[in-house]
Design a protein around this motif. Structure first.
Motif, PDB file in Angstrom:
ATOM      1  N   THR A  68       2.891  -1.287   0.812  1.00 37.68           N
ATOM      2  CA  THR A  68       1.899  -1.972   0.762  1.00 37.68           C
ATOM      3  C   THR A  68       1.284  -1.716  -0.704  1.00 37.68           C
ATOM      4  N   TRP A  69       0.676  -0.363  -0.829  1.00 36.13           N
ATOM      5  CA  TRP A  69      -0.003  -0.269  -2.131  1.00 36.13           C
ATOM      6  C   TRP A  69       1.026  -0.055  -3.219  1.00 36.13           C
ATOM      7  N   THR A  93      -2.231  -5.376   5.971  1.00 35.68           N
ATOM      8  CA  THR A  93      -1.385  -4.552   5.225  1.00 35.68           C
ATOM      9  C   THR A  93      -0.493  -5.746   4.465  1.00 35.68           C
ATOM     10  N   ILE A 112      -2.832  -7.274   1.926  1.00 31.55           N
ATOM     11  CA  ILE A 112      -3.195  -6.484   0.889  1.00 31.55           C
ATOM     12  C   ILE A 112      -1.962  -6.454  -0.246  1.00 31.55           C
TER      13      ILE A 112
END
Length: 277
Positions: free
Chosen positions: A77-78, A157, A160
């Motif tokens: 995700t990030w 998620t 994002i």
């Protein structure tokens, strides 16, 4: 169709491809994990629609695919801005031919560790804990909502990650143009390579554990412990030697990953059996 409208159409098509790539990555990020490449197969699978559009030439397309089959691992995700930035760099490379493939690989390697640390902390250490804790509370009281609340984590998620992928593409596109205009490409490669080496060094020191129990009695009541001597010279000397030894064989290119992995296991078993390691 005038030039402005044409550019808008191309930009719109690329945005669709960016979202398609993210959806592919979201579905497959944890499916292709292996000790050899971890997420590289899923990353390559995700970016292939973009590469097909940017590189109609089969040879260039093949080079791009190989480039994205290098080792890659991050929190999906990030770590998704890496996908967006990589797409932006590939787009600029296809247009201008001024970005070497090594720059794209180095950037991915340099960013995957730091972004993974952020993602693991926010997603798995915070968001998931809170959301699943609420779900357990409902479930323990017999409320059917306890079965559906975990889906909130999945939806969050996805949202994002989709936003961050597009953010990475937009920011990466502007950054790449700035880098090209100011001639920073060599500094970019050098800097991201150093960052990548730092991350690989940190992973090595944390996950490669080799010690030796060898000791010799040199006098009555006095024992010479080999591990203590090695630690007094350079702490972690044996893991360092092992990593450089593996790197040497990989650099030579005469041993494939599978044979090397089996060889490492065999050496560890024999060394453990005879009491060397």
């Amino acid at each position: 169709m005038d030039e402005v409208e044409k550019n808008k159409t191309v930009e719109k098509d690329m945005k669709k491809l960016v979202n398609k790539s993210w959806f592919r990555y979201w579905l497959s990020a944890e499916m292709s994990n292996s000790y050899e490449r971890l997420q590289s197969l899923s990353f390559c699978y995700s970016i292939i629609p973009v590469l097909k559009k940017l590189y109609p030439n089969k040879e260039e397309f093949g080079e791009a695919v190989k480039r994205h089959l290098n080792f890659f691992n991050t929190e999906p995700t990030w770590g998704s801005p890496i996908l967006g930035i990589a797409i932006a760099m590939e787009e600029e490379k296809a247009k201008t031919k001024q970005i070497p493939g090594e720059a794209i690989t180095s950037l991915k390697t340099g960013l995957m560790g730091p972004l993974a640390g952020i993602g693991d902390t926010i997603d798995w250490g915070t968001l998931k804990t809170i959301i699943y804790g609420i779900a357990v509370t409902f479930a323990s009281s017999g409320n059917i909502l306890g079965a559906f609340i975990p889906l909130v984590f999945t939806c969050l998620t996805f949202i994002i990650g989709r936003y961050l992928t597009n953010f990475g593409y937009t920011v990466g596109k502007d950054s790449v143009k700035s880098i090209l205009q100011q001639g920073w490409i060599k500094e970019l490669i050098f800097g991201t390579s150093i960052l990548g080496l730092f991350m690989m060094g940190a992973l090595t020191s944390n996950f490669v554990k080799i010690i030796t129990p060898l000791s010799f009695e040199i006098a009555k009541g006095q024992t010479l412990v080999i591990q203590e001597i090695l630690d007094s010279i350079v702490p972690g000397l044996l893991p360092l030697c092992a990593v450089f030894g593996i790197y040497y064989f990989l650099k030579k290119g005469k041993v494939n990953y599978g044979v090397l992995a089996i060889g490492i296991v065999a050496i560890c078993l024999v060394a453990s059996f005879v009491g060397v390691l």
